[in-house]
Design a protein around this motif. Structure first.
Motif, short mmCIF file in Angstrom:
data_model
loop_
_atom_site.label_atom_id
_atom_site.label_comp_id
_atom_site.label_asym_id
_atom_site.label_seq_id
_atom_site.Cartn_x
_atom_site.Cartn_y
_atom_site.Cartn_z
N GLY A 144 0.81 -1.21 0.00
CA GLY A 144 0.00 0.00 0.00
C GLY A 144 0.85 1.26 0.00
O GLY A 144 0.53 2.23 -0.70
N ALA A 145 1.94 1.27 0.76
CA ALA A 145 2.82 2.43 0.80
C ALA A 145 3.51 2.64 -0.54
O ALA A 145 3.61 3.78 -1.03
CB ALA A 145 3.85 2.26 1.91
N ILE A 146 4.00 1.56 -1.15
CA ILE A 146 4.67 1.67 -2.45
C ILE A 146 3.71 2.17 -3.51
O ILE A 146 4.05 3.02 -4.35
CB ILE A 146 5.28 0.32 -2.85
CG1 ILE A 146 6.38 -0.08 -1.88
CG2 ILE A 146 5.84 0.39 -4.27
CD1 ILE A 146 6.95 -1.46 -2.12
N ALA A 147 2.48 1.65 -3.50
CA ALA A 147 1.48 2.06 -4.49
C ALA A 147 1.18 3.55 -4.37
O ALA A 147 1.08 4.25 -5.39
CB ALA A 147 0.21 1.24 -4.31
N GLN A 148 1.05 4.05 -3.16
CA GLN A 148 0.77 5.47 -2.98
C GLN A 148 1.94 6.34 -3.44
O GLN A 148 1.74 7.41 -4.03
CB GLN A 148 0.44 5.75 -1.51
CG GLN A 148 -0.86 5.14 -1.05
CD GLN A 148 -1.26 5.57 0.34
OE1 GLN A 148 -1.59 6.74 0.58
NE2 GLN A 148 -1.21 4.65 1.29
N PHE A 149 3.16 5.87 -3.18
CA PHE A 149 4.32 6.64 -3.61
C PHE A 149 4.40 6.70 -5.14
O PHE A 149 4.63 7.77 -5.72
CB PHE A 149 5.60 6.00 -3.06
CG PHE A 149 6.87 6.63 -3.58
CD1 PHE A 149 7.32 7.83 -3.08
CD2 PHE A 149 7.60 6.02 -4.59
CE1 PHE A 149 8.47 8.43 -3.57
CE2 PHE A 149 8.76 6.59 -5.07
CZ PHE A 149 9.19 7.81 -4.57
N LEU A 150 4.21 5.57 -5.81
CA LEU A 150 4.27 5.55 -7.28
C LEU A 150 3.16 6.39 -7.89
O LEU A 150 3.36 7.08 -8.89
CB LEU A 150 4.18 4.11 -7.78
CG LEU A 150 5.37 3.19 -7.45
CD1 LEU A 150 5.12 1.79 -7.98
CD2 LEU A 150 6.66 3.76 -8.01
N ASP A 151 1.97 6.33 -7.29
CA ASP A 151 0.85 7.12 -7.80
C ASP A 151 1.14 8.61 -7.67
O ASP A 151 0.92 9.38 -8.61
CB ASP A 151 -0.42 6.76 -7.03
CG ASP A 151 -1.64 7.50 -7.55
OD1 ASP A 151 -2.18 7.10 -8.59
OD2 ASP A 151 -2.05 8.50 -6.91
N GLY A 152 1.66 9.02 -6.51
CA GLY A 152 2.00 10.43 -6.32
C GLY A 152 3.09 10.89 -7.25
O GLY A 152 3.04 12.00 -7.80
#
Length: 211
Positions: free
Chosen positions: A144-152
């Motif tokens: 979840g943390a990686i996905a949010q970073f890549l999305d941002g």
């Protein structure tokens, strides 16, 4: 002293979730997994092949909101932009973010499926169940943390490429990421539930040895 398990027909013991209910939950979860995965794949492929509308972060105060009444002032913090074709770099980042978000959804659905299956089998507290739930919680937090970073990161790059921020000369660029605590909270809860299941499995084994 011999411990005797209450009879299944004892009126004091009522099934909150029956075997049929658990089966319906398993079927619903499996259907949700197929539908959400299909939707994610279609969305990812569509972002590479055609027009895409993306909400981009606005990290400058220069894009002011005009026409406000009551003496109010403000500026835009997000802008919905439609691209004929997304640039390959940001599109790849958003695609990975979408795929990882789908992994988060599948992890949650898998845990629900496991619990329903264990309820239907009437074998809930096992060491393996605790390990699976705890591992799912850890995956949920990390992915979840990686996905949010890549999305941002992808959205910030698109905002810069599209000129959405409209910076004045000398104004520095900023990285914008919307952080959601939901994956972290769910992952932490699953880690705790996994620990409870492991403890319950050991306790159940000890009790069975006394029967």
């Amino acid at each position: 002293m011999k411990l005797v398990r209450p009879a299944a027909t004892d009126a004091r013991w009522k099934m909150i979730v029956s075997g049929t209910d658990a089966l319906l939950v398993m079927i619903s979860v499996a259907a949700a997994a197929v539908i959400t995965t299909t939707w994610t794949v279609v969305s990812i492929l569509g972002s590479f092949t055609g027009a895409a509308t993306v909400t981009l972060p606005v990290t400058t105060d220069n894009r002011v909101a005009d026409g406000l009444s009551l003496g109010a002032t403000g500026h835009a913090t997000a802008l919905e932009v439609t691209f004929p074709v997304l640039p390959s770099g940001p599109a790849g980042l958003l695609a990975w973010a979408g795929a990882l978000n789908q992994v988060v959804v599948l992890v949650i659905l898998a845990i629900v499926f496991l619990l329903a299956y264990r309820l239907r089998s009437q074998v809930l507290f096992t060491p393996r169940s605790g390990w699976i739930i705890g591992s799912g919680g850890f995956v949920l937090i990390v992915v979840g943390a990686i996905a949010q970073f890549l999305d941002g990161l992808g959205r910030s790059l698109l905002a810069d490429l599209a000129g959405a921020n409209g910076r004045i000369p000398g104004e520095s660029a900023h990285f914008s990421m919307e952080f959601s605590a939901v994956p972290f909270m769910l992952g932490t809860a699953m880690l705790l539930v996994g620990g409870v299941f492991q403890f319950g499995g050991r306790l159940q084994k000890d009790i069975e040895g006394l029967v």
